[in-house]
Design a protein around this motif. Structure first.
Motif, PDB file in Angstrom:
ATOM      1  N   VAL A  47      -5.975  -2.586   4.836  1.00 48.34           N
ATOM      2  CA  VAL A  47      -5.811  -1.204   4.386  1.00 48.34           C
ATOM      3  C   VAL A  47      -7.131  -0.670   3.840  1.00 48.34           C
ATOM      4  O   VAL A  47      -7.508   0.479   4.088  1.00 48.34           O
ATOM      5  N   ARG A  48      -7.834  -1.507   3.114  1.00 51.12           N
ATOM      6  CA  ARG A  48      -9.124  -1.100   2.553  1.00 51.12           C
ATOM      7  C   ARG A  48     -10.108  -0.743   3.677  1.00 51.12           C
ATOM      8  O   ARG A  48     -10.876   0.216   3.582  1.00 51.12           O
ATOM      9  N   ARG A  49     -10.055  -1.505   4.749  1.00 54.10           N
ATOM     10  CA  ARG A  49     -11.004  -1.315   5.852  1.00 54.10           C
ATOM     11  C   ARG A  49     -10.587  -0.202   6.806  1.00 54.10           C
ATOM     12  O   ARG A  49     -11.432   0.568   7.279  1.00 54.10           O
ATOM     13  N   ALA A  69       0.932  -7.115  -2.947  1.00 53.41           N
ATOM     14  CA  ALA A  69       0.111  -6.393  -1.973  1.00 53.41           C
ATOM     15  C   ALA A  69       0.387  -4.891  -2.041  1.00 53.41           C
ATOM     16  O   ALA A  69      -0.536  -4.074  -1.991  1.00 53.41           O
ATOM     17  N   ALA A  70       1.665  -4.514  -2.192  1.00 51.25           N
ATOM     18  CA  ALA A  70       2.012  -3.094  -2.286  1.00 51.25           C
ATOM     19  C   ALA A  70       1.361  -2.457  -3.509  1.00 51.25           C
ATOM     20  O   ALA A  70       0.817  -1.354  -3.436  1.00 51.25           O
ATOM     21  N   LEU A  74      -1.371   0.536  -3.054  1.00 51.27           N
ATOM     22  CA  LEU A  74      -1.100   1.876  -3.565  1.00 51.27           C
ATOM     23  C   LEU A  74      -2.036   2.257  -4.706  1.00 51.27           C
ATOM     24  O   LEU A  74      -2.289   3.439  -4.935  1.00 51.27           O
ATOM     25  N   ALA A  75      -2.557   1.254  -5.423  1.00 50.54           N
ATOM     26  CA  ALA A  75      -3.545   1.551  -6.465  1.00 50.54           C
ATOM     27  C   ALA A  75      -4.856   2.020  -5.849  1.00 50.54           C
ATOM     28  O   ALA A  75      -5.522   2.912  -6.365  1.00 50.54           O
ATOM     29  N   GLU A  76      -5.222   1.420  -4.713  1.00 50.70           N
ATOM     30  CA  GLU A  76      -6.486   1.766  -4.054  1.00 50.70           C
ATOM     31  C   GLU A  76      -6.341   2.946  -3.104  1.00 50.70           C
ATOM     32  O   GLU A  76      -7.289   3.712  -2.916  1.00 50.70           O
ATOM     33  N   ALA A  77      -5.180   3.067  -2.483  1.00 53.73           N
ATOM     34  CA  ALA A  77      -4.961   4.114  -1.473  1.00 53.73           C
ATOM     35  C   ALA A  77      -3.644   4.813  -1.756  1.00 53.73           C
ATOM     36  O   ALA A  77      -2.642   4.590  -1.068  1.00 53.73           O
ATOM     37  N   PRO A  78      -3.585   5.667  -2.780  1.00 56.51           N
ATOM     38  CA  PRO A  78      -2.312   6.275  -3.186  1.00 56.51           C
ATOM     39  C   PRO A  78      -1.670   7.159  -2.132  1.00 56.51           C
ATOM     40  O   PRO A  78      -0.464   7.424  -2.214  1.00 56.51           O
TER      41      PRO A  78
END
Length: 241
Positions: A47-49, A69-70, A74-78
């Motif tokens: 998801v980060r990439r 993981a969720a 969601l913290a990084e990609a809300p």
């Protein structure tokens, strides 16, 4: 009217057959699967990439489970939407997944048509679960949520003071599982007006979608597990605690 673009998807599951099967199903229906992952660590990295719109995330995975993981995703990609995958109906972890910000869940034996429709629905920003299904999940899995973290529950109840009396009524009835159409009938309003109320509730309480609204209604005591009769408009619920 132009159709919404198909969401970009990452599939995370420790079973290769599930990943491959879901990828084939979605690709055949015009949905772009941009990546796959075999565990929670790989899912967070993917998801980060790749910055997908939707992540299909197995609850039970090695190295890092789907719940953790969720939370990290969601913290990084809300703006990313998470659909939890489970083998078991009403899995004990589903409530925790919804509370963590997941937009819903699917059983792994979902039909191809339902899988694709669910991904497209969540990709538009809506919640996957019908309100009534979410309510049953919370009633089964979440009666002790407020007791488990009374400080968080008190803070959530304080946030409810930002709502108007009508918005509080709407949130309460959402917690009882009413759809927008049912809310419109209860309040004798148009569905457009109901949607405006719902959108304002989401904005004021920083809610992602309807699933989180139902969870919040239970955690704050607006709705109690096991209750079956929703209050009628014009009779606002008593303030919680």
């Amino acid at each position: 009217m132009r159709a919404a673009p198909a969401p970009r998807v990452v599939i995370a599951d420790d079973q290769d057959l599930v990943r491959t099967g879901f990828r084939l199903i979605l690709t055949a229906r015009g949905i772009d699967v941009v990546g796959v992952a075999a565990d929670g660590v790989e899912a967070v990295a993917a998801v980060r990439r790749l910055r997908p719109d939707v992540v299909l995330l197995d609850i039970r995975m090695p190295n890092m489970d789907g719940l953790e993981a969720a939370r990290r995703i969601l913290a990084e990609a809300p703006d990313c939407r998470v659909i939890m995958l489970t083998t078991f109906d009403l899995d004990q972890y589903v409530y925790a997944a919804l509370a963590a910000g997941a937009s819903g869940f699917l059983l792994k034996d979902v039909t191809p048509e339902h899988l694709a429709a669910a991904v497209r629905l969540v990709g538009t920003g809506d919640a996957l679960l019908a309100p009534s299904i979410t309510r049953r999940l919370v009633e089964r899995c979440g009666p002790g949520a407020a007791a488990a973290d009374p400080a968080a529950a008190a803070a959530a109840r304080q946030e409810l003071t930002a709502l108007t009396p009508r918005e509080r009524e709407v949130l309460t009835l959402m917690g009882h599982g009413l759809s927008n159409a049912e809310l419109a009938r209860e309040f004798t309003l148009s569905e457009a007006t109901v949607k405006t109320h719902v959108a304002r509730i989401f904005a004021k309480l920083s809610l992602r979608d309807r699933a989180q609204a139902v969870v919040l209604a239970y955690e704050t005591g607006l709705v109690t597990p096991g209750s079956v009769t929703a209050p009628r408009p014009g009779h606002p619920p008593a303030p919680a605690g």
